[in-house]
Design a protein around this motif. Structure first.
Motif, PDB file in Angstrom:
ATOM      1  N   THR A 143      -6.445  -1.139   4.605  1.00 56.63           N
ATOM      2  CA  THR A 143      -7.095  -2.451   4.551  1.00 56.63           C
ATOM      3  C   THR A 143      -8.230  -2.592   5.543  1.00 56.63           C
ATOM      4  O   THR A 143      -9.096  -3.455   5.383  1.00 56.63           O
ATOM      5  CB  THR A 143      -6.055  -3.564   4.793  1.00 56.63           C
ATOM      6  N   SER A 144      -8.240  -1.778   6.604  1.00 58.06           N
ATOM      7  CA  SER A 144      -9.331  -1.793   7.584  1.00 58.06           C
ATOM      8  C   SER A 144      -9.377  -0.425   8.258  1.00 58.06           C
ATOM      9  O   SER A 144      -8.326   0.135   8.576  1.00 58.06           O
ATOM     10  CB  SER A 144      -9.092  -2.886   8.643  1.00 58.06           C
ATOM     11  N   ILE A 160      -7.508  -0.128  12.928  1.00 57.73           N
ATOM     12  CA  ILE A 160      -7.095   0.486  11.663  1.00 57.73           C
ATOM     13  C   ILE A 160      -5.836  -0.241  11.195  1.00 57.73           C
ATOM     14  O   ILE A 160      -4.850  -0.343  11.938  1.00 57.73           O
ATOM     15  CB  ILE A 160      -6.797   1.986  11.835  1.00 57.73           C
ATOM     16  N   THR A 161      -5.868  -0.787   9.984  1.00 56.94           N
ATOM     17  CA  THR A 161      -4.692  -1.448   9.406  1.00 56.94           C
ATOM     18  C   THR A 161      -4.448  -0.909   8.006  1.00 56.94           C
ATOM     19  O   THR A 161      -5.393  -0.543   7.291  1.00 56.94           O
ATOM     20  CB  THR A 161      -4.861  -2.978   9.344  1.00 56.94           C
ATOM     21  N   ALA A 162      -3.181  -0.879   7.620  1.00 57.30           N
ATOM     22  CA  ALA A 162      -2.814  -0.376   6.295  1.00 57.30           C
ATOM     23  C   ALA A 162      -1.462  -0.942   5.897  1.00 57.30           C
ATOM     24  O   ALA A 162      -0.685  -1.410   6.746  1.00 57.30           O
ATOM     25  CB  ALA A 162      -2.776   1.148   6.295  1.00 57.30           C
ATOM     26  N   THR A 163      -1.184  -0.902   4.594  1.00 59.62           N
ATOM     27  CA  THR A 163       0.128  -1.298   4.079  1.00 59.62           C
ATOM     28  C   THR A 163       0.659  -0.186   3.169  1.00 59.62           C
ATOM     29  O   THR A 163      -0.114   0.511   2.498  1.00 59.62           O
ATOM     30  CB  THR A 163       0.053  -2.612   3.279  1.00 59.62           C
ATOM     31  N   ALA A 164       1.992  -0.042   3.184  1.00 52.71           N
ATOM     32  CA  ALA A 164       2.662   0.883   2.281  1.00 52.71           C
ATOM     33  C   ALA A 164       3.578   0.098   1.367  1.00 52.71           C
ATOM     34  O   ALA A 164       4.120  -0.946   1.752  1.00 52.71           O
ATOM     35  CB  ALA A 164       3.449   1.922   3.070  1.00 52.71           C
ATOM     36  N   SER A 165       3.745   0.586   0.137  1.00 57.48           N
ATOM     37  CA  SER A 165       4.592  -0.139  -0.820  1.00 57.48           C
ATOM     38  C   SER A 165       6.069   0.030  -0.518  1.00 57.48           C
ATOM     39  O   SER A 165       6.892  -0.773  -0.967  1.00 57.48           O
ATOM     40  CB  SER A 165       4.289   0.338  -2.241  1.00 57.48           C
ATOM     41  N   LEU A 166       6.442   1.050   0.267  1.00 57.65           N
ATOM     42  CA  LEU A 166       7.818   1.274   0.718  1.00 57.65           C
ATOM     43  C   LEU A 166       7.787   1.613   2.207  1.00 57.65           C
ATOM     44  O   LEU A 166       6.728   1.971   2.753  1.00 57.65           O
ATOM     45  CB  LEU A 166       8.459   2.430  -0.061  1.00 57.65           C
ATOM     46  N   ASN A 167       8.909   1.489   2.897  1.00 52.54           N
ATOM     47  CA  ASN A 167       8.955   1.856   4.316  1.00 52.54           C
ATOM     48  C   ASN A 167       8.448   3.280   4.515  1.00 52.54           C
ATOM     49  O   ASN A 167       8.776   4.184   3.736  1.00 52.54           O
ATOM     50  CB  ASN A 167      10.382   1.746   4.856  1.00 52.54           C
ATOM     51  N   ALA A 168       7.670   3.449   5.593  1.00 52.65           N
ATOM     52  CA  ALA A 168       7.054   4.751   5.815  1.00 52.65           C
ATOM     53  C   ALA A 168       6.934   5.035   7.298  1.00 52.65           C
ATOM     54  O   ALA A 168       6.948   4.112   8.134  1.00 52.65           O
ATOM     55  CB  ALA A 168       5.682   4.785   5.154  1.00 52.65           C
ATOM     56  N   ASN A 184       9.018   3.691  10.272  1.00 49.09           N
ATOM     57  CA  ASN A 184       9.910   2.788   9.548  1.00 49.09           C
ATOM     58  C   ASN A 184       9.318   1.388   9.378  1.00 49.09           C
ATOM     59  O   ASN A 184       9.882   0.397   9.790  1.00 49.09           O
ATOM     60  CB  ASN A 184      11.270   2.715  10.264  1.00 49.09           C
ATOM     61  N   SER A 185       8.162   1.332   8.724  1.00 47.10           N
ATOM     62  CA  SER A 185       7.487   0.041   8.516  1.00 47.10           C
ATOM     63  C   SER A 185       6.668   0.110   7.233  1.00 47.10           C
ATOM     64  O   SER A 185       6.320   1.194   6.753  1.00 47.10           O
ATOM     65  CB  SER A 185       6.576  -0.271   9.702  1.00 47.10           C
ATOM     66  N   THR A 186       6.385  -1.068   6.697  1.00 49.28           N
ATOM     67  CA  THR A 186       5.451  -1.135   5.563  1.00 49.28           C
ATOM     68  C   THR A 186       4.051  -1.534   6.008  1.00 49.28           C
ATOM     69  O   THR A 186       3.139  -1.579   5.189  1.00 49.28           O
ATOM     70  CB  THR A 186       5.946  -2.143   4.510  1.00 49.28           C
ATOM     71  N   ASN A 187       3.875  -1.851   7.284  1.00 53.32           N
ATOM     72  CA  ASN A 187       2.570  -2.260   7.806  1.00 53.32           C
ATOM     73  C   ASN A 187       2.193  -1.382   8.997  1.00 53.32           C
ATOM     74  O   ASN A 187       3.052  -1.018   9.817  1.00 53.32           O
ATOM     75  CB  ASN A 187       2.597  -3.722   8.248  1.00 53.32           C
ATOM     76  N   TYR A 188       0.903  -1.090   9.064  1.00 53.75           N
ATOM     77  CA  TYR A 188       0.400  -0.268  10.178  1.00 53.75           C
ATOM     78  C   TYR A 188      -0.802  -0.975  10.794  1.00 53.75           C
ATOM     79  O   TYR A 188      -1.679  -1.483  10.075  1.00 53.75           O
ATOM     80  CB  TYR A 188      -0.021   1.121   9.694  1.00 53.75           C
ATOM     81  N   SER A 189      -0.879  -0.971  12.160  1.00 54.33           N
ATOM     82  CA  SER A 189      -2.031  -1.532  12.857  1.00 54.33           C
ATOM     83  C   SER A 189      -2.189  -0.802  14.181  1.00 54.33           C
ATOM     84  O   SER A 189      -1.202  -0.610  14.926  1.00 54.33           O
ATOM     85  CB  SER A 189      -1.850  -3.043  13.090  1.00 54.33           C
ATOM     86  N   PHE A 190      -3.450  -0.412  14.474  1.00 47.23           N
ATOM     87  CA  PHE A 190      -3.722   0.310  15.715  1.00 47.23           C
ATOM     88  C   PHE A 190      -5.200   0.137  16.041  1.00 47.23           C
ATOM     89  O   PHE A 190      -6.066   0.186  15.159  1.00 47.23           O
ATOM     90  CB  PHE A 190      -3.375   1.792  15.567  1.00 47.23           C
ATOM     91  N   THR A 210       4.348  11.954   0.485  1.00 46.00           N
ATOM     92  CA  THR A 210       3.331  11.730   1.509  1.00 46.00           C
ATOM     93  C   THR A 210       2.049  11.202   0.859  1.00 46.00           C
ATOM     94  O   THR A 210       1.584  11.731  -0.153  1.00 46.00           O
ATOM     95  CB  THR A 210       3.006  13.032   2.259  1.00 46.00           C
ATOM     96  N   LYS A 211       1.492  10.163   1.447  1.00 47.09           N
ATOM     97  CA  LYS A 211       0.208   9.614   1.012  1.00 47.09           C
ATOM     98  C   LYS A 211      -0.739   9.619   2.212  1.00 47.09           C
ATOM     99  O   LYS A 211      -0.308   9.432   3.361  1.00 47.09           O
ATOM    100  CB  LYS A 211       0.361   8.187   0.497  1.00 47.09           C
ATOM    101  N   THR A 212      -2.032   9.816   1.929  1.00 49.97           N
ATOM    102  CA  THR A 212      -3.025   9.837   3.011  1.00 49.97           C
ATOM    103  C   THR A 212      -4.216   8.962   2.642  1.00 49.97           C
ATOM    104  O   THR A 212      -4.538   8.778   1.470  1.00 49.97           O
ATOM    105  CB  THR A 212      -3.524  11.266   3.296  1.00 49.97           C
ATOM    106  N   ALA A 213      -4.862   8.429   3.688  1.00 53.55           N
ATOM    107  CA  ALA A 213      -6.115   7.684   3.543  1.00 53.55           C
ATOM    108  C   ALA A 213      -7.093   8.244   4.565  1.00 53.55           C
ATOM    109  O   ALA A 213      -6.755   8.361   5.757  1.00 53.55           O
ATOM    110  CB  ALA A 213      -5.892   6.200   3.755  1.00 53.55           C
ATOM    111  N   ASN A 214      -8.285   8.607   4.089  1.00 54.20           N
ATOM    112  CA  ASN A 214      -9.286   9.209   4.965  1.00 54.20           C
ATOM    113  C   ASN A 214     -10.480   8.286   5.102  1.00 54.20           C
ATOM    114  O   ASN A 214     -10.910   7.653   4.126  1.00 54.20           O
ATOM    115  CB  ASN A 214      -9.729  10.559   4.408  1.00 54.20           C
ATOM    116  N   PHE A 215     -11.033   8.218   6.300  1.00 56.01           N
ATOM    117  CA  PHE A 215     -12.225   7.416   6.538  1.00 56.01           C
ATOM    118  C   PHE A 215     -12.956   7.970   7.761  1.00 56.01           C
ATOM    119  O   PHE A 215     -12.385   8.719   8.563  1.00 56.01           O
ATOM    120  CB  PHE A 215     -11.883   5.937   6.732  1.00 56.01           C
TER     121      PHE A 215
END
Length: 924
Positions: A143-144, A160-168, A184-190, A210-215
């Protein structure tokens, strides 16, 4: 696999045209496994724009590694979608379709699916944009930052923020090294501080999935300020003394920094390839070094770290979705697009190539009034659709007597198959028609045959692929949206009522510079003889997209800018043909016709006589329907024949189609009969080519081409009818028109300013009379009579004098006129051309069989060539005396000088493969 659409726009004078739509897709459920049923819903779609009521799914799938693309087995074909994939109309403006991926695609281990929607027949770009959905319940959404690259100053913080559809479990990596982990979260922020350009990867793990997002976060580089070196042009300038160097220049006001990426730096952002900036001139530039001569280098400009564009002044571009459909016969050794390295069009860069060796460097162009132009759409003229194919057909064109070819637009356009009025790169040659050298060879061969080459050019607009459009638009540099307010080139909304695509603002200096730079290139690089400027009504800034009255009125700004462009063409080439397709008020067209006329210049205008001539051939004459007297330039108040008249063009319905569909008839005569309809086309030519002034023929019009202009859609591919040349009644048009054209070019009387047209008779009787301005010429008078009614009728020719009159199409036929008002009987569709003196026409060069030996040009003005290897060529005067002897063997198309011969009729004899030949030869 995604279907590559061949982009076909409709004629720019038609307000409705097929086009891609940007629709809204949604999927339910939002995340899904491959064996679950899903529903795709489409909104913001208008099937009526495509002329249909139903829409269809076109879809493809990828394997688990996002590779191995396969089409849905039930897609059908691009021109005929399978009914199994028709979407359901929900009645609220939305359309839906449900399916299970494993069943629809007949495969497992699907990683993602791609979709678009289209008309059942997608020809003409009747489709939506592509959409991709990931397969699997577990998905990661960044998301950011919202864009990549994200541009910052050194030392700025980045969240950097992101969401996962299941705990990750999350793992953030910077340039490959782990910098943060969260579990162990569905949301990430750093949040992290970045001091150098960094490639980030956010990894999310759920069990074995495993899923990845590159930027990328890009630290703004320090741009060197330095003036552009002298003599360097926008775009590419080759180093004249060092083939390992080239300088690139990009006009980019308001942009902060520009890199060049290409095969020389593996398409990666590298500050060693950061362009310098000349702020005073709003230009970025760089000198490339270390290039390998005669090698296919490629490049793009990377603007502000994110926008990749090809050079706006590319001369050859490579595209990722079209080039694979260009065959090796048309374009041998076509460089491969750098798939996987970049996207969007790229520019081809070569140094050290041997320049084309022009054989004709002093071409003497036909006089404007003598022009007989043949309009060609390469795609529909020959199955090979290439410059080489057209060159191979020049015997046919030359045999007709044509002395100019006008090519519909050949600059780079979207897709491969098109009319060409959807230009994207105005300085690049479209590869679908062949190589640069093939085009030069075509021009060279035309010039050797006395044929000028005119290009149809489109400077009213550009498509979304145009780099200068992408650099300033509301679609984040993509192909849609509209021009943004800060665009130096394009209007956000069109300033005239005929626009398609993106409307150039010709009041802007940037646009003028772009037009002039590209115009100069075509003239100097390809030895072009003239331009036909498409849709010149669009060059005003005074109107709106809905105001026809304003667009059609005299607009002084339009007059001024087009005169400026004409001046620029004449500055480069003082005898250049400048032609406008304006079709506007006589007041405005007169401004251009009379412009610099005293200097022997002046602009020529397209003049549409389609309707009047078609009514003539149809046999309908009431209410002035068949009155084509507007072909007389004097009716427009002009002192010169600057009107390029045409009975047919790419824009107009074919005369023969309407003859066969709507022709007049009675109990004994029917225009709808094929032979009758063809004969009336022949007769129309007698009242067309004989009127003083330039003329234009649409391809195959000389064979009675009768395919509906709307066949396969207005701009869709049309049948190529070379077999017509073998049909006696069709070939008769060609043969008679060839004689008429020969008369027009040969005899001074068809350049006279003293002529009358009596062509507005309700019974279809028509007459043209010409009196020669050249009183020393033997042929002083010509009278042309024709019966375009559907019954036999008598006509008063009103001969200008008594005595012997000669049939100018058959020198053996004469009539003795004792009463100038005595009537002559004409059958329906019959015409006669009478002259007060005999004329000898050579017809050898009308032969369509390329295996037949031909002497050309014939009549000649100083030289001839022979299309076969010959030996011991002798020329005799009419008394039988040998006046010239060319002893020995000569290659085909060798030029023989006739400079020492006076005007008159001669005979040429010689040997070809030990076989004797003999022809009449007329020297003018």
């Amino acid at each position: 696999m995604k279907k590559i659409v061949l982009f076909l726009i409709l004629c720019i004078h038609i307000s409705l045209f097929a086009q891609q739509q940007n629709v809204t897709f949604s999927v339910s459920p939002t995340t899904f496994n491959e064996d679950e049923e899903i529903t795709i819903t489409v909104t913001n779609v208008n099937p009526a724009m495509w002329g249909v009521t139903d829409i269809y799914l076109w879809t493809w799938s990828f394997d688990i590694n996002d590779d191995n693309i396969m089409d849905s087995p039930t897609n059908g074909t691009w021109t005929n979608s399978n009914e199994a994939q028709k979407l359901t109309n929900n009645g609220d403006g939305s359309y839906s379709i449900s399916f299970t991926p494993t069943s629809l695609y007949n495969r497992t281990d699907i990683g993602r699916i791609g979709i678009l929607v289209k008309a059942k027949n997608g020809t003409g770009d009747k489709k939506s944009q592509d959409q991709v959905f990931e397969v699997g319940k577990f998905q990661l959404t960044l998301t950011s930052p919202s864009s990549s690259p994200t541009i910052i100053n050194s030392g700025d913080d980045v969240t950097i923020t992101a969401t996962a559809s299941l705990n990750a479990n999350f793992n953030l990596k910077a340039n490959g090294a782990s910098v943060n982990m969260q579990n162990n979260s569905t949301n990430y922020s750093f949040t992290t501080t970045v001091t150098a350009t960094t490639d980030f990867e956010l990894e999310a793990v759920n069990g074995t999935d495993t899923k990845t997002a590159n930027f990328q976060v890009l630290v703004k580089p320090t741009v060197v300020e330095e003036s552009l070196p002298s003599g360097i042009k926008d775009g590419l300038t080759l180093n004249p003394t060092d083939n390992t160097k080239a300088t690139l220049v990009l006009y980019a006001p308001g942009k902060e920094f520009v890199h060049v990426i290409g095969d020389f730096n593996n398409w990666t952002l590298n500050d060693s390839y950061l362009l310098k900036k000349d702020t005073a001139n709003d230009r970025f530039w760089i000198e490339l070094t270390g290039l390998t001569p005669q090698t296919n280098h490629m490049y793009q400009f990377l603007i502000d770290g994110s926008l990749r564009v090809a050079d706006p002044y590319s001369t050859v571009v490579l595209t990722e979705s079209n080039d694979q459909f260009i065959n090796a016969t048309t374009y041998p050794d076509l460089p491969a697009y750098p798939t996987g390295k970049t996207n969007h069009a790229v520019t081809l860069l070569r140094t050290g190539d041997t320049p084309y060796a022009w054989e004709v460097t002093n071409f003497n162009r036909p006089a404007k009034t003598d022009l007989v132009i043949y309009e060609v759409l390469l795609r529909d003229f020959d199955q090979l659709h290439s410059f080489d194919a057209l060159k191979a057909r020049l015997d046919y064109i030359q045999g007709l007597g044509v002395n100019a070819i006008e090519l519909m637009p050949v600059s780079e356009f979207d897709g491969n198959e098109s009319w060409g009025y959807n230009p994207s790169f105005h300085m690049a040659l479209d590869k679908y028609y062949g190589t640069q050298n093939a085009f030069k060879a075509l021009v060279d061969e035309c010039h050797k045959r006395g044929i000028a080459v005119i290009l149809d050019v489109v400077y009213n607009h550009a498509t979304g692929q145009n780099p200068f459009y992408r650099m300033w638009n509301t679609d984040n540099g993509n192909y849609g949206g509209q021009a943004s307010a800060d665009s130096p080139f394009f209007n956000a909304t069109a300033k005239h009522s005929f626009n398609v695509f993106n409307d150039f603002n010709h009041s802007q200096q940037a646009t003028k510079d772009y037009v002039k730079r590209t115009v100069q290139y075509w003239i100097e690089e390809y030895n072009i003889d003239g331009f036909r400027w498409d849709l010149t009504k669009g060059f005003t800034q005074n109107c709106s997209g809905s105001d026809d009255a304003c667009t059609n009125r005299m607009q002084p700004d339009r007059v001024a800018v087009l005169k400026e462009y004409a001046d620029y063409q004449w500055d480069i080439d003082s005898d250049f043909y400048v032609i406008f397709e304006h079709l506007g008020t006589n007041q405005e067209e007169s401004e251009w016709v009379n412009y610099r006329l005293a200097e022997g210049k002046g602009i020529m205008m397209w003049s549409n006589l389609n309707s009047n001539y078609n009514e003539t051939t149809l046999g309908f004459h009431s209410g002035g329907k068949s009155d084509f007297s507007w072909i007389d330039y004097r009716n427009r108040g002009w002192t010169v024949p600057a009107n390029i008249a045409y009975m047919e063009s790419h824009d107009e319905q074919r005369l023969m189609f309407k003859n066969l569909q709507f022709g007049n008839s009675n109990s004994t005569y029917n225009v709808k009969d094929l032979a009758t309809a063809l004969n009336r086309i022949t007769s129309a030519g007698a009242f067309y080519f004989t009127v003083p002034g330039p003329k234009m023929i649409w391809q195959f019009g000389e064979l009675g081409y009768d395919v509906d202009i709307d066949f396969n859609g207005r701009t869709g591919n049309k049948p190529i009818r070379w077999e017509y040349a073998d049909e006696v009644n069709r070939k008769a048009i060609y043969d008679v028109w060839a004689k008429l054209i020969a008369l027009k070019k040969q005899e001074d009387i068809f350049r006279t300013s003293d002529f009358t047209l009596d062509v507005n008779n309700a019974n279809g009787l028509k007459k043209i009379q010409l009196t020669n301005d050249n009183t020393s010429d033997d042929l002083q008078y010509v009278t042309i009579i024709g019966n375009f009614g559907i019954t036999a009728q008598a006509i008063n020719p009103s001969f200008q004098q008594t005595g012997t009159w000669y049939d100018l199409l058959d020198e053996t036929k004469t009539i003795n006129v004792t009463n100038t008002n005595a009537t002559l009987a004409l059958q329906p569709g019959e015409f006669r051309i009478f002259g007060s003196d005999a004329v000898t026409l050579s017809t050898e060069d009308i032969e369509n069989n390329e295996d037949v030996l031909r002497v050309y040009p014939n009549p000649s003005k100083g030289f001839i060539s022979i299309n076969k290897e010959v030996s011991d060529v002798k020329i005799y005067d009419i008394s039988g005396k040998q006046v010239l002897y060319f002893k020995g063997n000569y290659n085909k198309n060798h030029t023989f000088s006739l400079q020492q011969l006076s005007q008159g009729l001669y005979f040429i004899k010689g040997k070809n493969n030990n076989n004797l030949f003999s022809y009449k030869l007329l020297v003018k």
